[in-house]
Motif scaffolding. Structure first.
Motif, PDB file in Angstrom:
ATOM      1  N   UNK A 113       0.843  -1.197   0.000  1.00  0.00           N
ATOM      2  CA  UNK A 113       0.000   0.000   0.000  1.00  0.00           C
ATOM      3  C   UNK A 113       0.876   1.244   0.000  1.00  0.00           C
ATOM      4  N   UNK A 114       0.408   2.341  -0.616  1.00  0.00           N
ATOM      5  CA  UNK A 114       1.182   3.585  -0.590  1.00  0.00           C
ATOM      6  C   UNK A 114       1.384   4.073   0.845  1.00  0.00           C
ATOM      7  N   UNK A 115       2.495   4.746   1.055  1.00  0.00           N
ATOM      8  CA  UNK A 115       2.801   5.250   2.395  1.00  0.00           C
ATOM      9  C   UNK A 115       1.720   6.190   2.900  1.00  0.00           C
ATOM     10  N   UNK A 116       1.169   7.014   1.997  1.00  0.00           N
ATOM     11  CA  UNK A 116       0.158   7.984   2.414  1.00  0.00           C
ATOM     12  C   UNK A 116      -1.067   7.284   2.987  1.00  0.00           C
ATOM     13  N   UNK A 117      -1.367   6.087   2.511  1.00  0.00           N
ATOM     14  CA  UNK A 117      -2.525   5.354   3.034  1.00  0.00           C
ATOM     15  C   UNK A 117      -2.296   4.949   4.473  1.00  0.00           C
ATOM     16  N   UNK A 118      -1.063   4.507   4.800  1.00  0.00           N
ATOM     17  CA  UNK A 118      -0.754   4.153   6.179  1.00  0.00           C
ATOM     18  C   UNK A 118      -0.861   5.381   7.087  1.00  0.00           C
ATOM     19  N   UNK A 119      -0.433   6.522   6.567  1.00  0.00           N
ATOM     20  CA  UNK A 119      -0.549   7.757   7.349  1.00  0.00           C
ATOM     21  C   UNK A 119      -2.004   8.100   7.623  1.00  0.00           C
ATOM     22  N   UNK A 120      -2.851   7.942   6.623  1.00  0.00           N
ATOM     23  CA  UNK A 120      -4.272   8.224   6.801  1.00  0.00           C
ATOM     24  C   UNK A 120      -4.883   7.284   7.829  1.00  0.00           C
ATOM     25  N   UNK A 122      -3.468   5.845  10.391  1.00  0.00           N
ATOM     26  CA  UNK A 122      -3.072   6.240  11.744  1.00  0.00           C
ATOM     27  C   UNK A 122      -3.770   7.542  12.140  1.00  0.00           C
ATOM     28  N   UNK A 123      -3.922   8.457  11.185  1.00  0.00           N
ATOM     29  CA  UNK A 123      -4.552   9.740  11.485  1.00  0.00           C
ATOM     30  C   UNK A 123      -6.016   9.575  11.875  1.00  0.00           C
ATOM     31  N   UNK A 124      -6.690   8.600  11.300  1.00  0.00           N
ATOM     32  CA  UNK A 124      -8.089   8.355  11.677  1.00  0.00           C
ATOM     33  C   UNK A 124      -8.163   7.927  13.140  1.00  0.00           C
ATOM     34  N   UNK A 125      -7.268   7.047  13.549  1.00  0.00           N
ATOM     35  CA  UNK A 125      -7.240   6.643  14.961  1.00  0.00           C
ATOM     36  C   UNK A 125      -6.890   7.829  15.847  1.00  0.00           C
ATOM     37  N   UNK A 126      -5.956   8.669  15.398  1.00  0.00           N
ATOM     38  CA  UNK A 126      -5.572   9.839  16.184  1.00  0.00           C
ATOM     39  C   UNK A 126      -6.711  10.853  16.281  1.00  0.00           C
ATOM     40  N   UNK A 127      -7.573  10.895  15.274  1.00  0.00           N
ATOM     41  CA  UNK A 127      -8.734  11.781  15.341  1.00  0.00           C
ATOM     42  C   UNK A 127      -9.594  11.440  16.555  1.00  0.00           C
ATOM     43  N   UNK A 128      -9.860  10.159  16.751  1.00  0.00           N
ATOM     44  CA  UNK A 128     -10.674   9.744  17.893  1.00  0.00           C
ATOM     45  C   UNK A 128      -9.951  10.004  19.212  1.00  0.00           C
ATOM     46  N   UNK A 129      -8.640   9.770  19.235  1.00  0.00           N
ATOM     47  CA  UNK A 129      -7.879  10.001  20.463  1.00  0.00           C
ATOM     48  C   UNK A 129      -7.868  11.487  20.813  1.00  0.00           C
ATOM     49  N   UNK A 130      -7.679  12.346  19.797  1.00  0.00           N
ATOM     50  CA  UNK A 130      -7.663  13.788  20.044  1.00  0.00           C
ATOM     51  C   UNK A 130      -9.031  14.275  20.523  1.00  0.00           C
ATOM     52  N   UNK A 131     -10.078  13.740  19.926  1.00  0.00           N
ATOM     53  CA  UNK A 131     -11.427  14.103  20.357  1.00  0.00           C
ATOM     54  C   UNK A 131     -11.660  13.655  21.793  1.00  0.00           C
ATOM     55  N   UNK A 132     -11.167  12.466  22.133  1.00  0.00           N
ATOM     56  CA  UNK A 132     -11.286  11.967  23.503  1.00  0.00           C
ATOM     57  C   UNK A 132     -10.553  12.879  24.477  1.00  0.00           C
ATOM     58  N   UNK A 133      -9.364  13.338  24.088  1.00  0.00           N
ATOM     59  CA  UNK A 133      -8.586  14.233  24.948  1.00  0.00           C
ATOM     60  C   UNK A 133      -9.378  15.490  25.286  1.00  0.00           C
TER      61      UNK A 133
END
Length: 237
Positions: A113-120, A122-133
């Protein structure tokens, strides 16, 4: 990352899985806060108990017991906020080192998979974590407001300010608990988002599992049955 490059690496299955993830997240959140009248959620049942707590609090002497409870309630948001900060820092470091990210995650999915897909992903998971914070920080703040209002509640039930201020304290307590619960749901779905690392079907399955777990805890758990036992006897402020 540019939007066109991100959209170009998402397959129809990825998009469908993302829609399912966010649909589960918003759906269980709405159902928890707006349950059927004949089948309230644990969150709604606890609203009655929190109001009853403040009603009993008016005449309780001494109030050390209530202070200890409130302190324990504030420790929850504090702990999870600290954990979220650590998770966000680690996640951002991973996103900032795409080659390392690709090496770590490359064995989890067939194909390259393209590297940008892996970044996306992880960013989706971080979206939920940031919202939780954000929810945990606000919950901690609201419990602090609740403590101050509780301290202003007179001990004399006949005092005209006793019931109104106890009601205010109860509402602040309920709002703080609501933010805390929303933060926990975000943590649950951050874990579900990690299922995307093994592909869209992995994301769909983990989202369904988290949806089932959160639904059961709110609507079909043993703790809910315990709360229902003497609920008609609980008064209102």
């Amino acid at each position: 990352m540019h939007v066109p490059s991100i959209l170009s690496v998402l397959s129809p299955a990825d998009i469908a899985a993302l829609i399912w993830l966010f649909g589960c997240w918003m759906g269980i959140g709405w159902l928890t806060e707006h349950p059927p009248k004949n089948h309230p959620s644990v969150a709604k049942l606890m609203v009655r108990y929190r109001h009853e707590w403040m009603r009993q609090f008016i005449t309780r002497q001494p109030r050390i017991f209530d202070s200890a409870i409130l302190q324990s309630l504030r420790e929850g948001p504090t702990f999870f906020a600290s954990a979220c900060l650590i998770a966000i820092g680690g996640g951002m470091a991973l996103v900032g080192n795409p080659e390392r990210l690709r090496q770590v995650a490359g064995g989890l999915e067939l194909g390259q998979a393209p590297t940008v897909l892996w970044q996306v992903k992880v960013m989706v998971a971080l979206f939920f974590v940031a919202n939780a914070l954000l929810k945990f920080i606000w919950s901690h703040r609201l419990f602090g407001y609740c403590a101050i209002v509780m301290a202003s509640v007179p001990n004399d039930i006949k005092d005209p300010l006793a019931i109104p201020r106890a009601h205010q304290a109860a509402e602040l307590n309920v709002t703080a608990a609501k933010s805390f619960n929303m933060g926990l749901r975000n943590i649950y779905f951050a874990l579900a988002a990690l299922g995307w690392l093994i592909g869209p079907w992995g994301l769909a399955v983990t989202s369904a599992i988290v949806l089932g777990v959160t639904w059961r805890r709110e609507f079909a758990s043993h703790s809910r049955l315990v709360m229902l036992r003497d609920l008609p006897e609980i008064g209102k402020i």
